[in-house]
Design an enzyme around this catalytic site. Structure first.
Site, PDB file in Angstrom:
ATOM      1  N   HIS A   1       0.830  -1.208   0.000  1.00  0.00           N
ATOM      2  CA  HIS A   1       0.000   0.000   0.000  1.00  0.00           C
ATOM      3  C   HIS A   1       0.868   1.262   0.000  1.00  0.00           C
ATOM      4  CE1 HIS A   1      -3.544   2.498   1.274  1.00  0.00           C
ATOM      5  NE2 HIS A   1      -2.584   3.207   1.817  1.00  0.00           N
ATOM      6  N   GLU A   2       1.797   1.332   0.949  1.00  0.00           N
ATOM      7  CA  GLU A   2       2.616   2.541   1.055  1.00  0.00           C
ATOM      8  C   GLU A   2       3.506   2.725  -0.168  1.00  0.00           C
ATOM      9  OE1 GLU A   2       2.018   4.804   3.116  1.00  0.00           O
ATOM     10  OE2 GLU A   2       0.625   3.622   4.319  1.00  0.00           O
TER      11      GLU A   2
ATOM     12  N   HIS B   1       1.745   4.711  -2.741  1.00  0.00           N
ATOM     13  CA  HIS B   1       1.935   6.153  -2.555  1.00  0.00           C
ATOM     14  C   HIS B   1       3.294   6.583  -3.099  1.00  0.00           C
ATOM     15  CE1 HIS B   1      -1.632   7.069  -0.253  1.00  0.00           C
ATOM     16  NE2 HIS B   1      -1.337   6.232   0.729  1.00  0.00           N
TER      17      HIS B   1
ATOM     18  N   HIS C   1       3.250   6.929  -6.760  1.00  0.00           N
ATOM     19  CA  HIS C   1       2.552   8.158  -7.125  1.00  0.00           C
ATOM     20  C   HIS C   1       3.503   9.347  -7.022  1.00  0.00           C
ATOM     21  CE1 HIS C   1      -1.490  10.547  -6.596  1.00  0.00           C
ATOM     22  NE2 HIS C   1      -0.926  10.750  -7.769  1.00  0.00           N
TER      23      HIS C   1
END
Length: 683
Positions: A470-471, A474, A477
């Site tokens: 998940h991280e 980020h 992104h």
């Protein structure tokens, strides 16, 4: 001294990608550097407003984007450290800095002369020959300054500035209190028998944590940011489970120096006052006016729509747990849920999630899972830079290259928990990409995995594997956003859109070609057995009633606090009673399913950037679930699909409307059905 010779924050860094020279930076360097940076940007903005030439895009908007480069560098360097290694000395700097940062930001955002120039360019927008990103910059700057109060009169601006400074101090206090109380409430066990059910590595981590606190021969279990704890699923001693959950839920409520109740009440009241000053009925209305959701009503509609089936599913799950607990002669309580959930999971799916940890060795998950998936989808090449230093000895630095060999940026990983690190997991940018400034991205992921004793492998839970993916979503992104203007760099998108890329990335953990690559036994190298993989897939919707309910409950508490008017927020509010009434209102008041975060340790909304915005995880998940369906429909994790996702969504950063970017990628608006099916909410 504050000159560049003696303060490394005031000179360009000699390191690749503008990585701060953390080895040379001392705590006493920060405040002088901030004061220099404040003055530098103030002078840059004054030069814009002192011009006699008519406002143009170049002499106003571009000049504003060029301003503040020093402050941006110093602030990103400092706040990376304050969140991940917040020693007492660093916390003292942060407390002193909070009102100064707020005042400086307001001085620019509320500058009447600057606002007049931005307004003039905005009014002439249709006559200007600007590219799409430049046009969007004018629109966003004008809207943000208007919503921030730039159109208020001088007396109103002064009141707004005072409110913002006080709020910045209060949110810093909330975070400091929470960190201190979390550390104090770490649970001490005298005997390993009390921790029966933990793995050898988990027991080792508890012993190591005790040793670090001068408690040799004992065991310390530190708390997670959220209400529950991974160990609740495996501890066989019911009293140990009760002690662990009780400690977690007590944070900020003990009447000591770290009690957060008065702090959060004042935060709520002042946020409501600020919203009223800006012309809004509540803080939630002010925040949501500039999010993709648009209004509190839209958020409430979604949360209520999901709460009814989620609560019903949680009750059904509770009944299944109780049937097994009856055999042990107990009535299920909140601290029993995770433990008996694993018993039911074993009964229904013959699956013991705790027993999966030997297949999730951290280094293999990172390299053969997280990095490998990014290579498969985007062609990235990621290699460790042992010659580069992070802000703490545990931090590792990696260089990221594109498929064609060109340099992309740096990725830092800070995996382990420590007393000076705030709870939870997060990503932040130390440097953001910008064509205007000529900078490339440097991003960091922080997790809070328990560190085992030296020589012992770090074995992750499935939840920790999910968090790592998940991280890194980020991080991707932040690495991929390719923009001209710093205002749009990295993850600078609407709050209720920012979780979308990360939630997509965590979906790859169960895709066969990814899972088979990283899920291998740390001793034998054997892959996770095929029948176990099948059972993992079969159980994906298992316990989603609980998971969805605890999340929705926290989202609703956030909305309830921030939906208060000034009059309502000014009354004497009992925090526990307020929470109870809010949860009853949405039908999520099941005491066996506590909210994921209670108010006094709800860092996302009282000291982070998610006030009135915690709903954004489920809001973004509508897009995420629909996106995963697109990948399935179009051939899976191919380079072609990855490049499309990178170019049309991740690469846009904040330089365009996020929902327009989604339509460009998907060919239509997102549909909610995939989310309902994923979470078992279709019935």
């Amino acid at each position: 001294m504050t000159d560049a010779v003696t303060n490394p924050l005031l000179a360009p860094t000699p390191l690749p990608y503008d990585l701060p020279p953390y080895g040379s930076i001392r705590v006493e360097h920060y405040l002088p550097a901030f004061h220099e940076a404040f003055a530098a940007q103030r002078a840059e903005v004054d030069a814009i407003t002192a011009q006699t030439e008519a406002p143009t895009f170049e002499n106003t908007l571009v000049a504003l984007e060029r301003s503040g480069a020093l402050l941006d560098r110093v602030a990103r360097t400092f706040y990376t450290v304050s969140s991940a290694d917040g020693t007492a000395e660093v916390q003292a700097v942060e407390e002193e800095l909070a009102p100064l940062m707020s005042a400086h930001g307001d001085a620019i955002q509320l500058d009447a002369a600057l606002y007049a120039r931005v307004t003039a360019v905005h009014d002439a927008l249709d006559s200007l020959d600007l590219d799409a990103e430049s046009r969007y910059l004018v629109e966003r700057r004008y809207r943000e300054m208007s919503l921030a109060g730039a159109g208020l009169d001088d007396a109103q601006k002064q009141k707004l500035t005072d409110l913002n400074q006080r709020l910045s101090t209060l949110t810093t206090t909330f975070e400091k209190n929470l960190l201190a109380d979390t550390n104090e409430l770490a649970v001490v066990f005298d005997d390993a028998a009390e921790l029966d059910g933990l793995s050898e590595g988990e027991l080792s981590a508890a012993a190591q944590a005790a040793t670090e606190r001068g408690l040799d021969g004992r065991y310390v279990v530190t708390l997670t940011l959220y209400t529950g704890h991974p160990y609740l699923a495996s501890l066989t001693n019911r009293e140990s489970r009760r002690r662990l959950l009780e400690a977690s839920r007590a944070r900020g409520t003990r009447g000591n120096a770290h009690d957060n109740r008065a702090t959060l009440r004042e935060i709520v009241r002042l946020r409501a006052e600020r919203a009223a000053l800006l012309g809004y009925s509540s803080h939630a209305a002010a925040v949501l006016a500039d999010q993709t959701a648009g209004s509190p009503e839209a958020v409430h509609d979604l949360l209520r729509r999901l709460a009814v089936p989620a609560a019903a599913n949680a009750r059904a799950e509770q009944a299944a747990l109780q049937r097994i607990a009856d055999g042990d002669g107990i009535r299920i309580e909140a601290h029993d849920w995770a433990f008996y959930t694993e018993k039911v999971r074993a009964e229904q799916y013959d699956l013991d999630r705790a027993a999966l940890r030997p297949w999730f060795e951290a280094e293999r998950v990172l390299r053969d899972g997280v990095f490998s998936a990014a290579e498969q989808l985007y062609g990235l090449r990621i290699s460790e830079r042992h010659d580069l230093q992070g802000y703490h000895p545990d931090v590792r630095v990696f260089e990221v290259h594109n498929a064609d060999g060109s340099e992309l940026g740096l990725f830092l990983l800070d995996l382990y928990t420590r007393d000076s690190k705030r709870g939870g997991a997060w990503m932040n940018s130390i440097v953001t990409q910008s064509r205007l400034r000529g900078t490339a991205p440097v991003v960091v992921n922080n997790l809070n995995v328990n560190k085992p004793a030296p020589g012992t492998p770090t074995l992750l839970t499935l939840d920790e594997v999910t968090t790592l993916f998940h991280e890194f979503g980020h991080a991707l992104h932040g690495l991929f956003a390719t923009v001209t203007y710093p205002h749009f760099a990295g993850t600078a998108v609407h709050r209720d859109f920012v979780e979308f890329p990360s939630q997509v990335n965590e979906m790859w953990i169960f895709w066969p070609e990814i899972l088979a690559h990283y899920a291998r036994h740390h001793e034998t190298g054997e892959p996770l057995p095929a029948d176990v993989v099948e059972r993992l897939h079969a159980s994906e919707a298992f316990n989603q009633g609980f998971a969805t309910s605890e999340y929705l409950a926290a989202s609703w508490i956030d909305q309830a606090w921030h939906g208060l008017s000034v009059d309502e927020a000014s009354r004497e509010i009992d925090v526990a009673a307020f929470e109870a009434a809010a949860l009853a209102d949405i039908g999520l008041d099941n005491p066996v399913v506590p909210t994921r975060y209670a108010s006094t340790y709800f860092a996302h909304v009282f000291s982070g950037g998610y006030s009135a915005g915690y709903y954004s995880y489920i809001w973004s998940e509508v897009l995420d679930a629909d996106t995963v369906e697109w990948f399935r429909e179009n051939g899976g994790l191919t380079r072609e699909n990855g490049d499309r996702f990178r170019q049309r969504l991740l690469g846009v950063g904040g330089s365009g409307d996020p929902l327009e970017a989604y339509r460009d990628f998907r060919g239509r608006d997102a549909e909610i059905q995939p989310l309902l099916e994923r979470r078992g909410l279709t019935v």
